[in-house]
Enzyme design. Structure first.
Site, PDB file in Angstrom:
ATOM      1  N   ARG A   1     -65.282  -8.460 -67.440  1.00  0.00           N
ATOM      2  CA  ARG A   1     -66.738  -8.507 -66.923  1.00  0.00           C
ATOM      3  C   ARG A   1     -67.537  -8.048 -68.085  1.00  0.00           C
ATOM      4  O   ARG A   1     -68.755  -7.571 -67.737  1.00  0.00           O
ATOM      5  CB  ARG A   1     -66.980  -7.813 -65.780  1.00  0.00           C
ATOM      6  CG  ARG A   1     -66.252  -8.340 -64.477  1.00  0.00           C
ATOM      7  CD  ARG A   1     -66.646  -9.733 -63.986  1.00  0.00           C
ATOM      8  NE  ARG A   1     -65.998  -9.969 -62.714  1.00  0.00           N
ATOM      9  CZ  ARG A   1     -66.596  -9.920 -61.459  1.00  0.00           C
ATOM     10  NH1 ARG A   1     -67.825  -9.689 -61.458  1.00  0.00           N
ATOM     11  NH2 ARG A   1     -66.079 -10.139 -60.656  1.00  0.00           N
TER      12      ARG A   1
ATOM     13  N   ARG B   1     -74.270  -9.011 -65.478  1.00  0.00           N
ATOM     14  CA  ARG B   1     -75.789  -8.480 -65.032  1.00  0.00           C
ATOM     15  C   ARG B   1     -76.347  -7.138 -65.809  1.00  0.00           C
ATOM     16  O   ARG B   1     -77.310  -6.981 -65.667  1.00  0.00           O
ATOM     17  CB  ARG B   1     -75.948  -8.355 -63.587  1.00  0.00           C
ATOM     18  CG  ARG B   1     -75.882  -9.676 -62.411  1.00  0.00           C
ATOM     19  CD  ARG B   1     -75.812  -9.291 -61.339  1.00  0.00           C
ATOM     20  NE  ARG B   1     -74.259  -8.890 -60.902  1.00  0.00           N
ATOM     21  CZ  ARG B   1     -73.898  -8.573 -59.977  1.00  0.00           C
ATOM     22  NH1 ARG B   1     -74.541  -8.682 -58.743  1.00  0.00           N
ATOM     23  NH2 ARG B   1     -72.611  -8.265 -59.768  1.00  0.00           N
TER      24      ARG B   1
ATOM     25  N   ARG C   1     -79.326 -16.570 -66.833  1.00  0.00           N
ATOM     26  CA  ARG C   1     -78.595 -16.741 -65.452  1.00  0.00           C
ATOM     27  C   ARG C   1     -80.117 -17.343 -64.624  1.00  0.00           C
ATOM     28  O   ARG C   1     -79.918 -18.424 -64.084  1.00  0.00           O
ATOM     29  CB  ARG C   1     -78.369 -15.631 -64.743  1.00  0.00           C
ATOM     30  CG  ARG C   1     -77.751 -15.728 -63.367  1.00  0.00           C
ATOM     31  CD  ARG C   1     -77.532 -14.584 -62.579  1.00  0.00           C
ATOM     32  NE  ARG C   1     -76.933 -14.502 -61.407  1.00  0.00           N
ATOM     33  CZ  ARG C   1     -77.385 -14.892 -60.225  1.00  0.00           C
ATOM     34  NH1 ARG C   1     -78.188 -15.303 -60.115  1.00  0.00           N
ATOM     35  NH2 ARG C   1     -76.636 -15.029 -59.259  1.00  0.00           N
TER      36      ARG C   1
ATOM     37  N   ASP D   1     -65.640 -18.286 -63.187  1.00  0.00           N
ATOM     38  CA  ASP D   1     -65.180 -17.269 -61.975  1.00  0.00           C
ATOM     39  C   ASP D   1     -63.918 -17.953 -61.496  1.00  0.00           C
ATOM     40  O   ASP D   1     -63.538 -18.948 -61.404  1.00  0.00           O
ATOM     41  CB  ASP D   1     -66.270 -17.577 -61.046  1.00  0.00           C
ATOM     42  CG  ASP D   1     -66.173 -16.139 -60.220  1.00  0.00           C
ATOM     43  OD1 ASP D   1     -66.585 -15.192 -60.430  1.00  0.00           O
ATOM     44  OD2 ASP D   1     -65.746 -16.468 -59.046  1.00  0.00           O
TER      45      ASP D   1
ATOM     46  N   TYR E   1     -59.863 -14.990 -50.724  1.00  0.00           N
ATOM     47  CA  TYR E   1     -61.517 -15.493 -50.490  1.00  0.00           C
ATOM     48  C   TYR E   1     -61.534 -17.050 -49.881  1.00  0.00           C
ATOM     49  O   TYR E   1     -62.348 -17.272 -49.230  1.00  0.00           O
ATOM     50  CB  TYR E   1     -62.119 -15.845 -51.880  1.00  0.00           C
ATOM     51  CG  TYR E   1     -62.292 -14.479 -52.555  1.00  0.00           C
ATOM     52  CD1 TYR E   1     -63.604 -13.735 -52.598  1.00  0.00           C
ATOM     53  CD2 TYR E   1     -61.468 -13.961 -53.401  1.00  0.00           C
ATOM     54  CE1 TYR E   1     -63.744 -12.495 -53.003  1.00  0.00           C
ATOM     55  CE2 TYR E   1     -61.630 -12.503 -53.942  1.00  0.00           C
ATOM     56  CZ  TYR E   1     -62.872 -11.920 -53.845  1.00  0.00           C
ATOM     57  OH  TYR E   1     -62.992 -10.819 -54.444  1.00  0.00           O
TER      58      TYR E   1
HETATM   59  O1  1CP Z   1     -67.160 -11.166 -68.788  1.00  0.00           O
HETATM   60  C1  1CP Z   1     -66.342 -11.786 -67.857  1.00  0.00           C
HETATM   61  O2  1CP Z   1     -65.198 -11.229 -67.471  1.00  0.00           O
HETATM   62  C2  1CP Z   1     -67.069 -12.983 -67.116  1.00  0.00           C
HETATM   63  C3  1CP Z   1     -66.133 -13.913 -66.421  1.00  0.00           C
HETATM   64  C4  1CP Z   1     -65.974 -13.380 -65.140  1.00  0.00           C
HETATM   65  C5  1CP Z   1     -64.594 -12.960 -64.525  1.00  0.00           C
HETATM   66  C6  1CP Z   1     -63.333 -12.922 -65.359  1.00  0.00           C
HETATM   67  C7  1CP Z   1     -66.644 -13.478 -64.006  1.00  0.00           C
HETATM   68  C8  1CP Z   1     -68.220 -13.900 -63.877  1.00  0.00           C
HETATM   69  N1  1CP Z   1     -65.953 -13.286 -62.877  1.00  0.00           N
HETATM   70  C9  1CP Z   1     -64.671 -12.851 -63.257  1.00  0.00           C
HETATM   71  C10 1CP Z   1     -63.451 -12.596 -62.358  1.00  0.00           C
HETATM   72  C11 1CP Z   1     -63.492 -12.592 -60.780  1.00  0.00           C
HETATM   73  N2  1CP Z   1     -64.418 -13.192 -59.939  1.00  0.00           N
HETATM   74  C12 1CP Z   1     -62.715 -11.594 -60.134  1.00  0.00           C
HETATM   75  C13 1CP Z   1     -61.617 -10.861 -60.715  1.00  0.00           C
HETATM   76  C14 1CP Z   1     -61.927  -9.748 -61.505  1.00  0.00           C
HETATM   77  C15 1CP Z   1     -62.519  -8.508 -60.392  1.00  0.00           C
HETATM   78  O3  1CP Z   1     -61.506  -8.148 -59.679  1.00  0.00           O
HETATM   79  O4  1CP Z   1     -63.599  -8.081 -60.788  1.00  0.00           O
HETATM   80  C16 1CP Z   1     -63.013 -11.770 -58.892  1.00  0.00           C
HETATM   81  C17 1CP Z   1     -62.634 -11.204 -57.434  1.00  0.00           C
HETATM   82  C18 1CP Z   1     -64.166 -12.669 -58.582  1.00  0.00           C
HETATM   83  C19 1CP Z   1     -64.933 -13.126 -57.462  1.00  0.00           C
HETATM   84  C20 1CP Z   1     -66.398 -12.850 -57.526  1.00  0.00           C
HETATM   85  N3  1CP Z   1     -67.078 -13.548 -58.245  1.00  0.00           N
HETATM   86  C21 1CP Z   1     -67.032 -11.707 -57.001  1.00  0.00           C
HETATM   87  C22 1CP Z   1     -66.435 -10.496 -56.264  1.00  0.00           C
HETATM   88  C23 1CP Z   1     -66.656 -10.764 -54.936  1.00  0.00           C
HETATM   89  C24 1CP Z   1     -66.432  -9.873 -54.093  1.00  0.00           C
HETATM   90  O5  1CP Z   1     -67.121  -8.873 -53.481  1.00  0.00           O
HETATM   91  O6  1CP Z   1     -65.058  -9.589 -53.775  1.00  0.00           O
HETATM   92  C25 1CP Z   1     -68.410 -11.939 -57.513  1.00  0.00           C
HETATM   93  C26 1CP Z   1     -69.317 -10.799 -57.261  1.00  0.00           C
HETATM   94  C27 1CP Z   1     -68.454 -13.037 -58.153  1.00  0.00           C
HETATM   95  C28 1CP Z   1     -69.800 -13.563 -59.130  1.00  0.00           C
HETATM   96  C29 1CP Z   1     -69.523 -13.194 -60.451  1.00  0.00           C
HETATM   97  N4  1CP Z   1     -68.604 -13.774 -61.311  1.00  0.00           N
HETATM   98  C30 1CP Z   1     -68.873 -13.263 -62.569  1.00  0.00           C
HETATM   99  C31 1CP Z   1     -69.994 -12.653 -62.525  1.00  0.00           C
HETATM  100  C32 1CP Z   1     -70.880 -12.161 -63.878  1.00  0.00           C
HETATM  101  C33 1CP Z   1     -70.704 -12.473 -61.223  1.00  0.00           C
HETATM  102  C34 1CP Z   1     -72.006 -12.053 -60.716  1.00  0.00           C
HETATM  103  C35 1CP Z   1     -72.967 -13.075 -60.647  1.00  0.00           C
HETATM  104  C36 1CP Z   1     -74.132 -12.954 -60.976  1.00  0.00           C
HETATM  105  O7  1CP Z   1     -74.812 -12.523 -59.855  1.00  0.00           O
HETATM  106  O8  1CP Z   1     -74.812 -13.239 -62.093  1.00  0.00           O
END
Ligand code: 1CP
Length: 340
Positions: free
Chosen positions: A24, A28, A37, A74, A147
C-alpha cells in the site's frame, strides 16, 4: 539495466543492502495521492483510468526511490469483473452485492473488464526508472471470496466460513471461478510487463487445518501452477497473513517463490524453517512506522539483523496506515539503505 529486487529473487547472492518496497505504498498517507483521487472522482475511476493509476503508482517511487512499484488497483476488481456491483462508501470501505453460488457470477467479459490494469502496467514499463521492479497482484481466492459473500469487509469472515461449511459445493464453485479469472488476470498482467506478482491472502487467519488446505493453500497452488502451465516463470509472492500453518509448508505446497511475512511472525523461527531457496519478505509493524523516531530505527535494525544472512526483501507486515507521516517513510528507507 539490472533490477536489484528482481535479481535477488532470480539469483542466489545475498546483496549488502536488501531491496525495499511497502505494501500500500501508494495511498491516502500521501497528499499527492489524495489530490489525484479527488480529480478522478472516486476510487474505482482511479483504478480503471490507466493514466491516473500510473500516476499514483509512480508517486511513492518519485518520493522514496523504492526498489519496486506495485500497480495501483484493488483485489475487489475481480468480483466486479465477474458481475458483482462494487462501490466504496467514504470512510467505510468497500461494498458489494453479496453472492452465494457460482450462478450469481459470470466469467464472460471478465478478462476484458480487467484490461485497464494491464494498460496501467504497460504504461509503467515506459515511465518507471529502469532499475525499478514492477509488481502486479491479485487477491488470493479465499480472501476475495470473503468480500464477495459478505458484501463487505468483516472482522471474522463469518459469512464465507458459514457458506464453506454448510454448502461446500456452492462455495467451491465460487472459488473455482475466482481461480480461473485470476489466472487469466495475472497472465495478462505479466504479458503487459509485470516482473513479479503477489497474491494477497489477507484473511488466512480465519481458517485452519483441512479448511485452510482446501480454501487457501489449494486455490493459490492452482493459480501458481496455472501460470506455470502457460509457460510463465515469473516469480510469485505469497502473503498468507496470520496463517495458522507452518509457513515453510505453505511456501512449499503453494509453489510460491517468495513468502511475505506478517507483523506477528517469529522471524528467526521462519528463517530456520524455510530453506535458502525461499526468499522472505516483511515484516515491520505498520504501527511502528506511524510512531517513527528511535523506536522505528530499532525495529528496522532488528529486522535487518535477523535476516542478514538470507535473501530478503524489506517490507511491512501489512499495508501502510493512512495516518503514517510521509517523513517516517523517508526515515525508514534511509535506515535500511545506510546499513550496508
Ligand atoms: O500501493 C499499493 O499497494 C496499491 C494497491 C492496493 C493493493 C495491493 C490497493 C489500493 N489495495 C490493495 C490490496 C487490497 N485491497 C487488499 C489486500 C491487502 C490488505 O490486506 O491490505 C484488501 C483486503 C483490499 C480490499 C480493500 N480495498 C480495503 C479493505 C477493506 C476491509 O476493511 O477489509 C480497502 C479499504 C480498499 C480500498 C483501497 N484499495 C487501495 C487503496 C489505496 C484503498 C483506499 C481507497 C481510498 O480511499 O483512496
Amino acid at each position: 539495466m539490472a533490477k536489484p529486487l528482481l535479481d535477488l529473487i532470480k539469483h542466489s547472492q545475498i546483496p549488502a543492502v536488501p531491496p525495499i518496497w511497502l505494501m500500500r505504498q501508494a495511498g491516502r498517507y500521501l497528499p499527492e495521492y489524495r489530490r489525484v483521487r479527488e480529480q478522478a472522482g472516486g476510487f474505482l475511476n482511479l483504478c480503471y483510468t490507466p493514466a491516473l493509476a500510473e500516476e499514483v503508482t509512480l508517486q511513492p517511487i518519485r518520493r522514496y526511490g523504492f526498489d519496486a512499484a506495485i500497480v495501483f488497483a484493488d483485489i475487489l476488481l475481480v468480483p466486479h469483473a465477474m458481475g458483482q456491483e462494487l462501490w466504496f462508501e467514504t470512510g467505510e470501505g468497500p461494498r458489494l452485492t453479496p453472492v452465494s453460488s457460482g450462478a450469481d457470477l459470470t466469467l464472460k467479459g471478465a478478462r476484458e473488464h480487467l484490461s485497464p490494469v494491464s494498460q496501467t502496467l504497460s504504461r509503467l514499463t515506459q515511465s518507471l526508472p529502469a532499475d525499478t521492479t514492477l509488481i502486479g497482484f491479485a487477491g488470493a481466492p479465499w480472501t476475495v471470496a470473503t468480500y464477495m459473500i459478505a458484501g463487505r469487509g468483516t472482522p471474522d469472515q463469518a459469512p464465507a466460513r458459514a457458506l464453506a461449511r454448510t454448502q461446500p459445493e456452492k462455495f467451491q464453485e465460487i472459488i473455482d471461478m475466482v481461480v480461473a479469472v485470476t489466472i487469466d488476470y495475472l497472465a495478462d498482467q505479466i504479458d503487459a510487463g509485470a516482473d513479479i506478482v503477489q497474491l494477497f491472502e489477507s484473511w488466512a487467519a480465519s481458517l485452519q487445518g483441512e479448511e485452510l488446505e482446501r480454501w487457501c493453500v489449494r486455490p493459490v497452488a492452482q493459480i501458481v501452477d496455472g501460470l506455470r502451465a502457460r509457460g510463465l516463470q515469473t516469480p510469485i509472492i505469497g502473503f498468507p497473513r496470520g496463517a495458522k500453518t507452518p509457513l515453510g509448508d505453505y511456501a512449499q505446497k503453494t509453489h510460491c517463490d517468495v513468502l511475505g511475512l506478517d507483523t506477528a511472525v517469529d522471524r528467526r523461527a521462519v528463517g530456520d524453517a524455510c530453506g535458502a531457496d525461499i526468499v522472505l519478505q516483511g515484516n515491520l509493524d505498520p504501527q511502528i512506522l506511524v510512531a517513527g523516531g528511535g523506536e522505528l530505527d530499532a525495529a528496522v535494525d532488528a529486522i535487518l539483523q535477523d535476516f542478514a544472512n538470507r535473501r530478503f526483501i524489506f517490507n511491512l507486515g501489512h499495508g501502510i496506515l493512512p495516518q503514517t507521516p510521509p517523513e517516517h517513510v523517508a526515515q525508514l528507507v534511509a535506515r535500511v539503505r545506510k546499513a550496508s
